[in-house]
Structures are given as C-alpha cells and as structure tokens.
Design a protein around this motif. Structure first.
Motif, PDB file in Angstrom:
ATOM      1  N   ASP A 103      66.461  28.081  77.485  1.00  0.00           N
ATOM      2  CA  ASP A 103      65.480  28.177  76.406  1.00  0.00           C
ATOM      3  C   ASP A 103      64.593  29.374  76.699  1.00  0.00           C
ATOM      4  O   ASP A 103      63.492  29.250  77.230  1.00  0.00           O
ATOM      5  CB  ASP A 103      64.659  26.888  76.312  1.00  0.00           C
ATOM      6  CG  ASP A 103      63.667  26.919  75.151  1.00  0.00           C
ATOM      7  OD1 ASP A 103      63.761  27.852  74.311  1.00  0.00           O
ATOM      8  OD2 ASP A 103      62.805  26.026  75.067  1.00  0.00           O
ATOM      9  N   ARG A 145      67.995  24.570  70.323  1.00  0.00           N
ATOM     10  CA  ARG A 145      67.060  24.576  71.451  1.00  0.00           C
ATOM     11  C   ARG A 145      67.193  23.275  72.241  1.00  0.00           C
ATOM     12  O   ARG A 145      67.101  22.185  71.691  1.00  0.00           O
ATOM     13  CB  ARG A 145      65.631  24.722  70.955  1.00  0.00           C
ATOM     14  CG  ARG A 145      64.574  24.480  72.035  1.00  0.00           C
ATOM     15  CD  ARG A 145      63.175  24.754  71.533  1.00  0.00           C
ATOM     16  NE  ARG A 145      62.880  26.168  71.534  1.00  0.00           N
ATOM     17  CZ  ARG A 145      61.757  26.683  71.019  1.00  0.00           C
ATOM     18  NH1 ARG A 145      60.866  25.909  70.446  1.00  0.00           N
ATOM     19  NH2 ARG A 145      61.553  27.984  71.056  1.00  0.00           N
ATOM     20  N   ARG A 156      68.819  30.693  73.433  1.00  0.00           N
ATOM     21  CA  ARG A 156      68.790  29.235  73.538  1.00  0.00           C
ATOM     22  C   ARG A 156      70.202  28.690  73.410  1.00  0.00           C
ATOM     23  O   ARG A 156      70.903  29.013  72.454  1.00  0.00           O
ATOM     24  CB  ARG A 156      67.889  28.638  72.448  1.00  0.00           C
ATOM     25  CG  ARG A 156      66.444  29.098  72.538  1.00  0.00           C
ATOM     26  CD  ARG A 156      65.589  28.466  71.454  1.00  0.00           C
ATOM     27  NE  ARG A 156      64.211  28.880  71.584  1.00  0.00           N
ATOM     28  CZ  ARG A 156      63.685  29.927  70.947  1.00  0.00           C
ATOM     29  NH1 ARG A 156      64.442  30.656  70.143  1.00  0.00           N
ATOM     30  NH2 ARG A 156      62.407  30.240  71.126  1.00  0.00           N
TER      31      ARG A 156
END
Length: 410
Positions: free
Chosen positions: A135, A276, A75
């Motif tokens: 992600d 994230r 991420r």
C-alpha cells in the motif's frame, strides 16, 4: 487475433535512449542480479501460472515498453510463486549455511532467525510460495510459506518487522523517510517490474525485441514481450515478460538459458488484486514469549525493506574500492566484466590450500590461454574465470566465449 509483432530494432531507444556505458553495464548486471536478488531482501517477488490466449488490441514493442515505464501500481495483494534453477552444485545444504552466515543471518554471530538478510537466501534455489501485499511506499508485507511454518517481513511506516513462526523470533528495525528512499534506490531489482526495467536497459542493436502473443496471468489479460540476444555465445536464451493489459505492470518474468531446459528464473503472480489491502495487513505485535532482536547495533546494510543504510560511500564507490580496475570487454550480450582481486594469486592449490584448495578446484574446470592458467566456475547462466594471478572474468557467456574474451583482454 493475438498480437504477434516483431521489432528487432533498438526499441528502448524509441522511448528513452540510455548511454552506451549504462547499456553495457546493465547487460552484465541483469543476469548477475538474477542470482543475487534471491540472496537479498525481496520487495515483492512474483511467479505465475498462465493460460488462455486473450484477444487484445495490437501493440508495438516500443509502445509496450513505454507502457511498462509508465506503470504506477502502488497497491496490490496476491500469491506468488518463485522458481530458481541456477544449476549450482549440490553441497548438501552447505551453501545455504554459508550464504546465511555471510549475510549475518541465523548462523552469524549475534544473528536472529528472523533477520531478513539471512532468511531470504532460501529463495536462491528451488520453488517457494509467497504472499505479498503493498500500500504505497510505506507499507509492504511479504510472507514466505513453509511446511507448518511461516516467515513474514513487514514494513509499516518507520517500523520494519521480521517474524519467524518456527523459532518464535522477531527482528525489528526502524527507518525514516530519507532512509526508505535511499534504500529503495540502492536495492537490486526484486519485482518483475524491476527485472523488466533492468532488462530493457540492455536493449540495443544486438537484441531482438518483439510482442509474441498474449496470455492470462493470475486471471488477468497480458501481452508477452520477448527479448532475445542476436549474438551467439551468450548463455541467455530469451527473456519473456508478461505485461498486464490494463496497468502496464509486469506480472511475470522468465529467463530461459540458451542451453535449453527449465527456466533459470521464473517469477510471477498466481493470484493478484490491485485493490488497497486492509490496514490490518501491515500491523504487527510480537507474540507472547517471542525473542525480539533490535537492529540497533548490527550491520544495517540490508536490502529491500529492512535495515537502515550506513551513511557513507555510494555503492558504486564501494565497488570501485573493492574491484581493482573493473572493465567491460566485448559488446552486447557477449560483454564480460573483468577485475583484479588484488591478491596477486588465484585459488589456493591443493598443495597450498590442502583439502579446501582441492575442493574448490574440483568445482571448476581447469583452463589455460594467453592469460596463463585458471579455473572456470559455471552455472546454467553465469560463467566466471579466476586466473592464477587473481584476475576475474565473469559474464553470461559460454565457457569458450569467456576464455576467448580473457585472451583478447589480456
């Protein structure tokens, strides 16, 4: 005190000993991929500004290589700069059109200006700014920032979208989990981490590897790992990898030529966060009035995010079919790849090929040796020799070293 330790042994072997053939192939593939990666769909490509000399604990080269191998960052988001200077001849923009057309891009028949296989050939030269986000394996986004326009490539689950704001065109493809894994395994190195892993496969006793101090990359403390050939005759001067102190993720990859001057390739983050990204980052809906091209009937052999790979022979099988008797000559950083084009002839002569033959010949240097006559085409990194009987010799070696390898391998 900044770490500054030299380790001129086969440090990669202390982590994982690759087969000799794989090392030699990697030595040839790495610099060639440096050229080709800009013409393929880029996963997450970075370039950087560094400063400072952070005080970090000492670390050996072997441990730093292991740290790279263990890095599992999935991420991130950030801004990227990529500069590529291969020293290719200036063809007045013709080369961009040829690359785009060959890739099936906007100039190709039935293509779209939003097709990633055509658009990202722009990264093959010059300096570009990108925004990237990821992600996990199912969600990535790359945006190429241009003057008053932007090109974005988004992978979100089964959907792959390309959007060109200048033309208001959209490219769309779908992939499943198996396709995503297969494409990920097949695509060439794209990120600093990919480049670093490929470069480190080439480490052997012809290589000097050392930790050469520290740096700050995009505000993060990093170690500098430097890989250099011990042999003369290579066009590679040094490979420098900035490795994040906390995560072990390569933040910058720089390849400088033995001939000096600016880096051939310099990729790295200017800003980066390992938080994230918001889920909205990966959502995309075609704008009103946009022309949408569905990737259902086109060739799907694209790299990176997009394109569903055709079921069929593996890349190495295709290579074996396309290249007659691919062989590696020499050793270490002086390895030269050679193969027969199968045509039985080299470049068209000016008499036979007219203006085209004369033009192609003017781009190279005429040479002769035990292999007969041929033409050497040079960049700041890669030299390639095409002989009059259709044999090709290519490597990250000087022109003289290439000619000698061709004579020895005849």
């Amino acid at each position: 005190m900044a770490p500054n330790e030299t380790d001129d042994t086969t440090t990669a072997g202390e982590v994982e000993e690759p087969r000799a053939g794989r090392r030699r192939a990697a030595r040839y593939i790495v610099p060639v991929t440096v050229m080709g990666v800009a013409a393929a769909t880029i996963g997450l490509v970075p370039a950087l500004a560094d400063s400072g000399d952070p005080d970090l604990p000492d670390i050996t080269a072997a441990r730093l290589i292991e740290k790279i191998a263990q890095s599992d960052v999935e991420r991130l988001s950030g801004t990227v700069k990529i500069t590529t200077d291969l020293g290719l001849p200036d063809l007045g923009g013709l080369e961009s059109g040829l690359l785009s057309g060959a890739a099936g891009g906007e100039d190709g028949e039935g293509g779209s200006s939003a097709d990633p296989s055509g658009r990202l050939t722009e990264l093959a030269s010059g300096t570009h700014t990108l925004r990237v986000a990821a992600d996990g394996p199912d969600r990535q986004k790359l945006s190429l920032l241009e003057n008053a326009a932007e090109y974005s490539l988004i992978h979100n689950g089964k959907d792959v979208w390309g959007y060109d704001s200048a033309s208001n065109e959209v490219y769309h493809a779908t992939v499943d989990e198996a396709d995503t894994k297969e494409r990920s395994a097949q695509r060439p190195p794209a990120t600093p981490k990919d480049f670093a892993e490929e470069a480190l496969k080439a480490v052997d006793d012809t290589t000097s590897v050392k930790v050469d101090g520290t740096a700050q990359v995009a505000g993060r403390d990093a170690y500098r790992l430097v890989v250099e050939p011990k042999q003369s005759g290579s066009t590679v001067g040094a490979i420098s990898i900035a490795v994040d102190h906390e995560t072990g993720m390569p933040l910058k990859f720089t390849l400088t030529p033995a001939g000096g001057g600016a880096a051939v390739v310099d990729v790295g983050f200017t800003k980066v966060s390992f938080d994230r990204p918001d889920a909205s980052t990966f959502r995309f809906t075609p704008p009103k009035g946009a022309k949408v091209t569905e990737d259902t009937e086109q060739d799907r052999a694209h790299g990176g995010f997009g394109g569903k790979p055709e079921r069929g022979p593996k890349p190495e099988e295709d290579l074996a079919k396309g290249l007659d008797g691919l062989r590696m000559l020499g050793e270490g950083w002086n390895t030269v790849a050679t193969f027969d084009t199968g045509t039985g002839a080299g470049l068209p002569t000016e008499e036979a090929g007219g203006d085209l033959g004369g033009f192609l010949g003017s781009l190279g240097d005429q040479v002769k040796g035990d292999f007969g006559k041929g033409t050497v085409f040079s960049t700041r990194l890669v030299n390639a020799l095409i002989t009059e009987d259709g044999t090709v010799y290519v490597g990250t070696v000087t022109k003289d070293a290439l000619v000698k390898a061709a004579e020895a391998g005849k």
